[in-house]
Write a protein that holds these residues in place. Structure first.
Motif, PDB file in Angstrom:
ATOM      1  N   GLN A   5       0.865  -1.192   0.000  1.00 18.86           N
ATOM      2  CA  GLN A   5       0.000   0.000   0.000  1.00 18.86           C
ATOM      3  C   GLN A   5       0.900   1.240   0.000  1.00 18.86           C
ATOM      4  O   GLN A   5       1.254   1.751  -1.052  1.00 18.86           O
ATOM      5  N   CYS A   6       1.364   1.715   1.164  1.00 16.57           N
ATOM      6  CA  CYS A   6       2.268   2.883   1.123  1.00 16.57           C
ATOM      7  C   CYS A   6       3.624   2.496   0.544  1.00 16.57           C
ATOM      8  O   CYS A   6       4.340   3.329   0.017  1.00 16.57           O
ATOM      9  N   GLY A   7       3.998   1.228   0.678  1.00 15.47           N
ATOM     10  CA  GLY A   7       5.214   0.726   0.051  1.00 15.47           C
ATOM     11  C   GLY A   7       6.464   0.798   0.912  1.00 15.47           C
ATOM     12  O   GLY A   7       7.510   0.286   0.518  1.00 15.47           O
ATOM     13  N   PHE A   8       6.371   1.401   2.092  1.00 12.83           N
ATOM     14  CA  PHE A   8       7.590   1.591   2.879  1.00 12.83           C
ATOM     15  C   PHE A   8       8.206   0.259   3.316  1.00 12.83           C
ATOM     16  O   PHE A   8       9.423   0.090   3.296  1.00 12.83           O
ATOM     17  N   CYS A   9       7.345  -0.674   3.672  1.00 16.77           N
ATOM     18  CA  CYS A   9       7.862  -1.962   4.150  1.00 16.77           C
ATOM     19  C   CYS A   9       8.194  -2.914   3.001  1.00 16.77           C
ATOM     20  O   CYS A   9       8.797  -3.959   3.223  1.00 16.77           O
ATOM     21  N   THR A  10       7.726  -2.562   1.786  1.00 18.03           N
ATOM     22  CA  THR A  10       7.700  -3.536   0.684  1.00 18.03           C
ATOM     23  C   THR A  10       9.076  -4.092   0.295  1.00 18.03           C
ATOM     24  O   THR A  10       9.218  -5.316   0.140  1.00 18.03           O
ATOM     25  N   LEU A  24       7.500  -5.847   9.566  1.00 19.47           N
ATOM     26  CA  LEU A  24       6.254  -5.215  10.001  1.00 19.47           C
ATOM     27  C   LEU A  24       5.644  -4.428   8.853  1.00 19.47           C
ATOM     28  O   LEU A  24       6.337  -3.709   8.140  1.00 19.47           O
ATOM     29  N   CYS A  25       4.316  -4.558   8.697  1.00 23.02           N
ATOM     30  CA  CYS A  25       3.588  -3.729   7.738  1.00 23.02           C
ATOM     31  C   CYS A  25       2.489  -3.006   8.503  1.00 23.02           C
ATOM     32  O   CYS A  25       1.700  -3.632   9.203  1.00 23.02           O
ATOM     33  N   ARG A  26       2.452  -1.706   8.355  1.00 24.12           N
ATOM     34  CA  ARG A  26       1.481  -0.909   9.104  1.00 24.12           C
ATOM     35  C   ARG A  26       0.175  -0.727   8.338  1.00 24.12           C
ATOM     36  O   ARG A  26      -0.826  -0.360   8.921  1.00 24.12           O
ATOM     37  N   CYS A  27       0.188  -0.881   7.002  1.00 23.95           N
ATOM     38  CA  CYS A  27      -1.053  -0.513   6.311  1.00 23.95           C
ATOM     39  C   CYS A  27      -1.669  -1.593   5.427  1.00 23.95           C
ATOM     40  O   CYS A  27      -2.884  -1.702   5.377  1.00 23.95           O
ATOM     41  N   THR A  28      -0.877  -2.406   4.739  1.00 26.73           N
ATOM     42  CA  THR A  28      -1.507  -3.360   3.815  1.00 26.73           C
ATOM     43  C   THR A  28      -2.268  -4.444   4.568  1.00 26.73           C
ATOM     44  O   THR A  28      -3.349  -4.858   4.165  1.00 26.73           O
TER      45      THR A  28
HETATM   46  S1  FES Z   1       2.579  -1.089   2.809  1.00 29.09           S
HETATM   47 FE1  FES Z   1       2.662   0.549   4.212  1.00 29.09          FE
HETATM   48  S2  FES Z   1       3.789  -0.268   5.870  1.00 29.09           S
HETATM   49 FE2  FES Z   1       3.441  -1.961   4.620  1.00 29.09          FE
END
Ligand code: FES
Ligand code: FAD
Ligand code: FES
Length: 487
Positions: free
Chosen positions: A111-116, A146-150
């Motif tokens: 989703q936000c891609g930070f953890c991807t 850790l993934c905060r959003c997907t």
């Molecule tokens: S896609 Fe946003 S933290 Fe995993």
């Protein structure tokens, strides 16, 4: 032989010779700030979130192995002779997206891609060794991400589908395997490496004898094995660590010898490397092992480091003390062996002399009639430090307890045996009344602290309940293990 003054490694496709590498230079800072490889993210800088996950390949007995590591707490100097693979290097068969990346796209795993990038690297390592994983196996592989959003479900679905997008046999790292092996072998010149400024020296010994010599020369040097503790001294506490001696790749500390009588593990053996032998020799530790940290930390962290750090909440000391383990300490050419429980003197103080290091751990195999258990209580199931950890080894002959070792972490300033509870069990029949009395005796053994992990009362109740669980987990008549979930 002259020292070498630069570290040499492969970064993606290129060979790097880096001079003046300070002891506390992290791989993550090097990648992002010096190489501008910003696909590897910084989330927590303490090994918890997995956003910084990269692959590190190294030769193990001539065989090239890739494992995930946390670049934020991995020191650059420890990568001498290794192949670092970052997200930028990934590609599919025709130069497009890698199968893992394509599966993450198709299954909406980002989703936000930070953890991807971190997830992709963890799933990549899983797929390389196990292209058709089960859901629990995927969960274990991403314990350290850790993934905060997907949310995890789409990521797990992507992992389980990845093999439809391409197979490891056709992967680019597989195609390069022989070439990378050759290039890594060529980097190993057998020399001691000394680099970095004088007040922040990084030293990589040539072998274990050289390690012993380095420690005699620099008695105050920081020993760095997997850096999963020491890394945080730098990133969280800003502590100077130089001079630091990096021992993570010393093959002489990586032996694993399983005989009918003992399992002897070199102090530099990581949790991942020890896993097969642990499973074979001590099946009761198999599930416990997966509760230690997450995959990246298990790939880096060593059992020697877990013991040497002296923490009262390290996971291996209680279970190893219960099994009657000994450790071998070495200074120069001198060795001494002591019972692991005697190594821990008091909080922050261990029986280790200047210039001495932990060389190996010797664990006796179970005797006939021995019942073993290992328990970890923590706030989260995965990637969490214990509030209480316990190892129990009790020998029963003809229904009578003839030997007994109960050890706890998180109950005192050191990992410690429960002498009063052991006395309450020894010589007694294996029955409920005896275990109730032993549970009560635990109150005389420990005066635990309250902290943000658990209150003193909670710890005392948990310790008592674990002993009760141990009793209930064995059939009273036969001693056979009972599955409490189905009983
Ligand atoms: S896609 Fe946003 S933290 Fe995993
Ligand atoms: C995210 C995260 C999760 C974690 N989860 C857990 C967990 O669930 N359970 C747990 O028990 N721990 C956990 N830890 C702590 C850590 O991973 C372990 O303590 C690990 O075993 C340390 O080993 P290392 O090789 O990384 O040690 P290092 O960090 O390299 O060193 C630790 C200490 O031991 C000394 N040392 C290392 N090797 C030797 C040697 N051979 N001789 C003498 N001294 C030596 C070092 O000088 C240092 O003082 C976690 C850490 C992180 C970052
Ligand atoms: S940045 Fe979170 S594990 Fe490295």
């Amino acid at each position: 032989m002259n020292n070498r003054n630069e570290i040499r490694f492969l970064l993606n496709g290129a060979e790097v010779a880096a001079g003046d590498v300070a002891a506390d230079r992290t791989l993550l800072d090097y990648l992002r700030l010096e190489r501008r490889l910003k696909g590897t993210k910084e989330g927590c800088a303490e090994g918890d979130c997995g956003a910084c996950t990269v692959l590190v390949g190294r030769l193990d007995g001539g065989v090239l192995k890739y494992e995930t590591v946390n670049a934020c707490i991995r020191f650059l100097a420890s990568l001498d002779g290794c192949h670092v693979v970052t997200i930028e290097h990934l590609r599919g068969e025709n130069g497009g997206l890698h199968p893992i990346q394509q599966a993450m796209v198709d299954f909406h795993g980002s989703q936000c891609g930070f953890c991807t990038p971190g997830f992709v690297m963890s799933l990549y390592a899983l797929w390389m060794g196990n292209p058709e994983p089960t859901e629990p196996q995927v969960e274990t592989a991403i314990q350290g991400n850790l993934c905060r959003c997907t949310g995890y479900q789409p990521i797990i679905a992507a992992a389980m589908a990845a093999n439809r997008y391409g197979t490891p046999a056709n992967d680019f790292l597989e195609a390069e395997r022989a070439e990378i092996t050759r290039r890594l072998s060529a980097l190993n010149d057998g020399k001691r490496v000394v680099t970095g400024p004088e007040d922040n020296r990084a030293i990589i010994p040539a072998d274990v004898d050289d390690f012993a010599a380095v420690l005699e020369e620099f008695p105050n040097a920081t020993i760095v094995a997997g850096s999963t503790d020491v890394g945080l001294w730098v990133t969280k506490f800003m502590r100077p660590i130089g001079p630091a001696v990096f021992i993570g790749n010393l093959s002489g500390l990586k032996s694993i010898a399983l005989t009918d009588d003992t399992l002897e593990i070199g102090a530099g053996v990581t949790y991942t490397e020890a896993q097969d032998a642990i499973r074979e020799a001590f099946p009761h530790l198999e599930a416990y092992w997966d509760r230690i940290a997450g995959q990246q930390v298990r790939n880096m962290g060593t059992i020697g480091g877990n013991i040497a750090n002296g923490s009262p909440i390290g996971d291996t000391p209680p279970v190893l003390i219960a099994l009657g383990a000994e450790i071998v300490l070495r200074r120069g050419a001198e060795q001494r062996t002591l019972r692991l429980e005697d190594f821990f003197i008091e909080y922050g103080k261990q029986d280790r002399h200047k210039s001495e290091f932990v060389e190996s751990i010797i664990i006796p195999r179970a005797a006939p009639g021995q019942r073993d258990a290992a328990y970890k209580i923590s706030k989260r199931r995965d990637e969490d430090i214990s509030s209480v950890a316990a190892g129990f080894s009790v020998t029963v002959e003809n229904g009578v307890i003839t030997g007994c070792r109960l050890a706890f972490g998180g109950m005192a300033g050191t990992p410690k045996r429960a002498a009063a509870a052991e006395a309450a069990l020894t010589g007694q029949p294996w029955n409920q009344a005896v275990f109730t009395a032993a549970g009560k005796a635990l109150e005389a053994d420990f005066t635990p602290l309250s902290d943000w992990r658990a209150s003193a009362d909670y710890r005392t109740s948990v310790a008592r309940n674990l002993l009760q669980r141990f009793f209930l987990s064995h059939d009273e008549a036969t001693g056979e293990p009972v599955d409490l979930m189905t009983a």
